[in-house]
Design a protein around this motif. Structure first.
Motif, PDB file in Angstrom:
ATOM      1  N   MET A  18       0.841  -1.197   0.000  1.00 11.17           N
ATOM      2  CA  MET A  18       0.000   0.000   0.000  1.00 11.17           C
ATOM      3  C   MET A  18       0.874   1.243   0.000  1.00 11.17           C
ATOM      4  O   MET A  18       1.775   1.371   0.799  1.00 11.17           O
ATOM      5  CB  MET A  18      -0.898  -0.012   1.248  1.00 11.17           C
ATOM      6  N   ASN A  19       0.601   2.135  -0.902  1.00 13.46           N
ATOM      7  CA  ASN A  19       1.325   3.400  -0.927  1.00 13.46           C
ATOM      8  C   ASN A  19       0.304   4.521  -1.039  1.00 13.46           C
ATOM      9  O   ASN A  19       0.077   5.081  -2.105  1.00 13.46           O
ATOM     10  CB  ASN A  19       2.312   3.418  -2.106  1.00 13.46           C
ATOM     11  N   PRO A  20      -0.334   4.836   0.092  1.00 13.20           N
ATOM     12  CA  PRO A  20      -1.462   5.771   0.038  1.00 13.20           C
ATOM     13  C   PRO A  20      -1.062   7.166  -0.396  1.00 13.20           C
ATOM     14  O   PRO A  20       0.050   7.619  -0.138  1.00 13.20           O
ATOM     15  CB  PRO A  20      -1.966   5.791   1.485  1.00 13.20           C
ATOM     16  N   ARG A  21      -1.999   7.830  -1.030  1.00 10.79           N
ATOM     17  CA  ARG A  21      -1.807   9.241  -1.394  1.00 10.79           C
ATOM     18  C   ARG A  21      -2.580  10.075  -0.390  1.00 10.79           C
ATOM     19  O   ARG A  21      -3.768   9.848  -0.177  1.00 10.79           O
ATOM     20  CB  ARG A  21      -2.339   9.492  -2.814  1.00 10.79           C
ATOM     21  N   VAL A  22      -1.891  11.035   0.185  1.00 16.60           N
ATOM     22  CA  VAL A  22      -2.494  11.822   1.257  1.00 16.60           C
ATOM     23  C   VAL A  22      -2.609  13.286   0.842  1.00 16.60           C
ATOM     24  O   VAL A  22      -1.641  13.888   0.382  1.00 16.60           O
ATOM     25  CB  VAL A  22      -1.660  11.716   2.552  1.00 16.60           C
ATOM     26  N   ALA A  23      -3.790  13.830   1.006  1.00 17.97           N
ATOM     27  CA  ALA A  23      -4.021  15.251   0.732  1.00 17.97           C
ATOM     28  C   ALA A  23      -4.101  15.995   2.057  1.00 17.97           C
ATOM     29  O   ALA A  23      -4.719  15.522   3.001  1.00 17.97           O
ATOM     30  CB  ALA A  23      -5.333  15.428  -0.029  1.00 17.97           C
ATOM     31  N   VAL A  24      -3.440  17.143   2.101  1.00 16.62           N
ATOM     32  CA  VAL A  24      -3.556  18.029   3.263  1.00 16.62           C
ATOM     33  C   VAL A  24      -4.130  19.338   2.764  1.00 16.62           C
ATOM     34  O   VAL A  24      -3.566  19.953   1.860  1.00 16.62           O
ATOM     35  CB  VAL A  24      -2.182  18.307   3.900  1.00 16.62           C
ATOM     36  N   VAL A  25      -5.262  19.746   3.332  1.00 15.81           N
ATOM     37  CA  VAL A  25      -5.872  21.007   2.908  1.00 15.81           C
ATOM     38  C   VAL A  25      -5.649  22.058   3.995  1.00 15.81           C
ATOM     39  O   VAL A  25      -5.976  21.843   5.163  1.00 15.81           O
ATOM     40  CB  VAL A  25      -7.384  20.819   2.652  1.00 15.81           C
ATOM     41  N   VAL A  26      -5.032  23.159   3.608  1.00 17.39           N
ATOM     42  CA  VAL A  26      -4.924  24.304   4.524  1.00 17.39           C
ATOM     43  C   VAL A  26      -5.383  25.566   3.815  1.00 17.39           C
ATOM     44  O   VAL A  26      -5.326  25.679   2.584  1.00 17.39           O
ATOM     45  CB  VAL A  26      -3.486  24.540   5.056  1.00 17.39           C
ATOM     46  N   LEU A  27      -5.832  26.501   4.649  1.00 16.56           N
ATOM     47  CA  LEU A  27      -6.252  27.798   4.138  1.00 16.56           C
ATOM     48  C   LEU A  27      -5.205  28.814   4.593  1.00 16.56           C
ATOM     49  O   LEU A  27      -4.810  28.810   5.751  1.00 16.56           O
ATOM     50  CB  LEU A  27      -7.599  28.119   4.748  1.00 16.56           C
ATOM     51  N   ALA A  28      -4.743  29.644   3.684  1.00 15.79           N
ATOM     52  CA  ALA A  28      -3.779  30.692   4.053  1.00 15.79           C
ATOM     53  C   ALA A  28      -4.232  31.987   3.393  1.00 15.79           C
ATOM     54  O   ALA A  28      -3.746  32.376   2.332  1.00 15.79           O
ATOM     55  CB  ALA A  28      -2.370  30.310   3.625  1.00 15.79           C
ATOM     56  N   VAL A  29      -5.196  32.619   4.036  1.00 15.48           N
ATOM     57  CA  VAL A  29      -5.782  33.844   3.493  1.00 15.48           C
ATOM     58  C   VAL A  29      -5.292  35.035   4.315  1.00 15.48           C
ATOM     59  O   VAL A  29      -5.143  34.936   5.541  1.00 15.48           O
ATOM     60  CB  VAL A  29      -7.329  33.745   3.521  1.00 15.48           C
ATOM     61  N   GLY A  30      -5.034  36.142   3.622  1.00 12.93           N
ATOM     62  CA  GLY A  30      -4.569  37.357   4.319  1.00 12.93           C
ATOM     63  C   GLY A  30      -3.198  37.130   4.928  1.00 12.93           C
ATOM     64  O   GLY A  30      -2.322  36.535   4.308  1.00 12.93           O
ATOM     65  N   LEU A  82       4.045  12.227   8.078  1.00 14.51           N
ATOM     66  CA  LEU A  82       3.949  11.092   7.156  1.00 14.51           C
ATOM     67  C   LEU A  82       5.175  11.005   6.244  1.00 14.51           C
ATOM     68  O   LEU A  82       5.043  10.864   5.017  1.00 14.51           O
ATOM     69  CB  LEU A  82       2.654  11.182   6.337  1.00 14.51           C
ATOM     70  N   VAL A  83       6.333  11.076   6.871  1.00  7.99           N
ATOM     71  CA  VAL A  83       7.595  11.025   6.134  1.00  7.99           C
ATOM     72  C   VAL A  83       7.663   9.720   5.332  1.00  7.99           C
ATOM     73  O   VAL A  83       7.321   8.652   5.828  1.00  7.99           O
ATOM     74  CB  VAL A  83       8.788  11.135   7.115  1.00  7.99           C
ATOM     75  N   GLY A  84       8.055   9.819   4.095  1.00  3.35           N
ATOM     76  CA  GLY A  84       8.177   8.646   3.240  1.00  3.35           C
ATOM     77  C   GLY A  84       6.909   8.345   2.452  1.00  3.35           C
ATOM     78  O   GLY A  84       6.932   7.539   1.526  1.00  3.35           O
ATOM     79  N   LEU A  85       5.816   8.990   2.807  1.00  5.72           N
ATOM     80  CA  LEU A  85       4.564   8.761   2.064  1.00  5.72           C
ATOM     81  C   LEU A  85       4.336   9.876   1.037  1.00  5.72           C
ATOM     82  O   LEU A  85       4.960  10.933   1.092  1.00  5.72           O
ATOM     83  CB  LEU A  85       3.364   8.684   3.013  1.00  5.72           C
ATOM     84  N   ARG A  86       3.415   9.618   0.132  1.00  3.91           N
ATOM     85  CA  ARG A  86       3.070  10.618  -0.884  1.00  3.91           C
ATOM     86  C   ARG A  86       2.088  11.622  -0.296  1.00  3.91           C
ATOM     87  O   ARG A  86       0.997  11.243   0.135  1.00  3.91           O
ATOM     88  CB  ARG A  86       2.449   9.928  -2.100  1.00  3.91           C
ATOM     89  N   VAL A  87       2.483  12.864  -0.284  1.00  4.01           N
ATOM     90  CA  VAL A  87       1.647  13.911   0.316  1.00  4.01           C
ATOM     91  C   VAL A  87       1.527  15.092  -0.644  1.00  4.01           C
ATOM     92  O   VAL A  87       2.528  15.537  -1.216  1.00  4.01           O
ATOM     93  CB  VAL A  87       2.250  14.406   1.656  1.00  4.01           C
ATOM     94  N   THR A  88       0.302  15.560  -0.829  1.00  5.81           N
ATOM     95  CA  THR A  88       0.098  16.823  -1.553  1.00  5.81           C
ATOM     96  C   THR A  88      -0.519  17.834  -0.608  1.00  5.81           C
ATOM     97  O   THR A  88      -1.540  17.559   0.028  1.00  5.81           O
ATOM     98  CB  THR A  88      -0.836  16.626  -2.765  1.00  5.81           C
ATOM     99  N   TYR A  89       0.137  18.977  -0.494  1.00  8.19           N
ATOM    100  CA  TYR A  89      -0.412  20.073   0.291  1.00  8.19           C
ATOM    101  C   TYR A  89      -1.258  20.931  -0.640  1.00  8.19           C
ATOM    102  O   TYR A  89      -0.736  21.502  -1.606  1.00  8.19           O
ATOM    103  CB  TYR A  89       0.707  20.950   0.859  1.00  8.19           C
ATOM    104  N   TYR A  90      -2.539  21.019  -0.371  1.00  7.17           N
ATOM    105  CA  TYR A  90      -3.431  21.891  -1.142  1.00  7.17           C
ATOM    106  C   TYR A  90      -3.566  23.188  -0.358  1.00  7.17           C
ATOM    107  O   TYR A  90      -4.127  23.202   0.745  1.00  7.17           O
ATOM    108  CB  TYR A  90      -4.792  21.248  -1.348  1.00  7.17           C
ATOM    109  N   ILE A  91      -3.036  24.248  -0.919  1.00 10.19           N
ATOM    110  CA  ILE A  91      -3.038  25.528  -0.214  1.00 10.19           C
ATOM    111  C   ILE A  91      -4.041  26.473  -0.857  1.00 10.19           C
ATOM    112  O   ILE A  91      -3.857  26.898  -2.002  1.00 10.19           O
ATOM    113  CB  ILE A  91      -1.622  26.150  -0.255  1.00 10.19           C
ATOM    114  N   PHE A  92      -5.096  26.774  -0.120  1.00  5.12           N
ATOM    115  CA  PHE A  92      -6.082  27.759  -0.586  1.00  5.12           C
ATOM    116  C   PHE A  92      -5.603  29.122  -0.136  1.00  5.12           C
ATOM    117  O   PHE A  92      -5.447  29.363   1.059  1.00  5.12           O
ATOM    118  CB  PHE A  92      -7.452  27.494   0.045  1.00  5.12           C
ATOM    119  N   THR A  93      -5.372  30.009  -1.083  1.00  6.07           N
ATOM    120  CA  THR A  93      -4.847  31.315  -0.701  1.00  6.07           C
ATOM    121  C   THR A  93      -5.370  32.419  -1.605  1.00  6.07           C
ATOM    122  O   THR A  93      -5.739  32.170  -2.756  1.00  6.07           O
ATOM    123  CB  THR A  93      -3.296  31.310  -0.714  1.00  6.07           C
ATOM    124  N   ASP A  94      -5.372  33.639  -1.054  1.00  3.44           N
ATOM    125  CA  ASP A  94      -5.725  34.808  -1.862  1.00  3.44           C
ATOM    126  C   ASP A  94      -4.460  35.561  -2.274  1.00  3.44           C
ATOM    127  O   ASP A  94      -4.532  36.669  -2.759  1.00  3.44           O
ATOM    128  CB  ASP A  94      -6.666  35.735  -1.076  1.00  3.44           C
TER     129      ASP A  94
END
Ligand SMILES: CC(=O)N[C@H]1[C@@H](OP(=O)(O)OP(=O)(O)OC[C@H]2O[C@@H](n3ccc(=O)[nH]c3=O)[C@H](O)[C@@H]2O)O[C@H](CO)[C@H](O)[C@@H]1O
Ligand SMILES: [Mn+2]
Length: 203
Positions: free
Chosen positions: A1-13, A31-43
């Motif tokens: 298993m090599n899960p894909r992990v999404a991290v959602v953060v908001l960085a507004v202002g 989650l060192v060693g795993l596949r991680v995508t940081y989704y950054i919501f920003t203005d």
């Protein structure tokens, strides 16, 4: 298993200033060693720092409009997350975490945190407060209403995660409940955290 992990953060202002510490400590501990995508919501894309990421890890920037009231900023997170999971993240991840960007990882956050759903007890209450003092929404007019005498644990909205589809349902629930509240001219006392706590209590 090599899960894909999404991290959602908001960085507004001004909150873009926290991205560096969040991402750098995340690379060290999350989650060192795993596949991680940081989704950054920003203005403010310009202010997203250039942090070196390990192999298999990446950043996706998602532009969102600015908002004036911090409550609107916080609530907009549920909306943008719902829309973006639907459109994009669902095809790219198996697990999803919602996090506050003004967080810093201090220690190993390992794969044992990958489960159907996990949440964290709010640090301000679990040691020092009785259940009846937890800051649940106690006004019946709100969708987040929890009657007096009810409640077990109080969770923070700053870190929660789980299977993508379970998280999607919950994020969407928080979004829809807060929209209902808005229609009725009420806002839950701790925004999505109040809706989240209601969900965890009864589900
Ligand atoms: C560590 C801690 O005890 N956190 C608690 C506290 O968070 P805070 O009062 O620290 O909330 P906050 O102001 O950090 O807002 C939460 C998140 O919204 C985003 N944001 C907020 C404002 C803004 O102008 N721009 C922006 O991007 C950002 O990702 C931030 O991390 O209160 C929250 C109520 O909702 C929850 O109870 C949190 O658990
Ligand atoms: Mn904060």
């Amino acid at each position: 298993m090599n899960p894909r992990v999404a991290v959602v953060v908001l960085a507004v202002g001004k909150y873009t200033r926290f991205l560096k510490g969040f991402l750098e400590s995340g690379e060290k501990y999350f989650l060192v060693g795993l596949r991680v995508t940081y989704y950054i919501f920003t203005d403010n894309e310009q202010d997203v720092p250039n942090v070196t990421l390990s192999e298999g890890r990446k950043i996706t920037i998602l532009p969102v409009p600015s908002a004036k009231r911090w409550q609107d900023v916080v609530l907009s997170k549920m909306k943008w997350a719902t829309v973006t999971i639907d459109k994009q993240i669902r095809n790219e991840a198996d697990y999803l975490f919602m996090m506050d960007v003004d967080s810093v990882f201090h220690n190993r956050f390992g794969a044992e945190s990958l489960s159907q759903m996990s949440a964290v007890l709010h640090r301000a209450f679990y040691k020092t407060h009785q259940r009846d003092q937890f800051p649940y929404e106690r006004r019946p007019e709100s969708k987040a209403y929890i009657p007096a005498g009810e409640g077990d644990y109080y969770y923070t909205a700053a870190v929660w995660g789980g299977y993508l589809e379970d998280m999607y349902r919950l994020v969407k629930y928080c979004y829809e409940q807060s929209e209902e509240d808005a229609k009725n001219n009420i806002e839950a006392v701790w925004q999505e955290e109040s809706h989240l706590n209601k969900y965890f209590l009864y589900n």
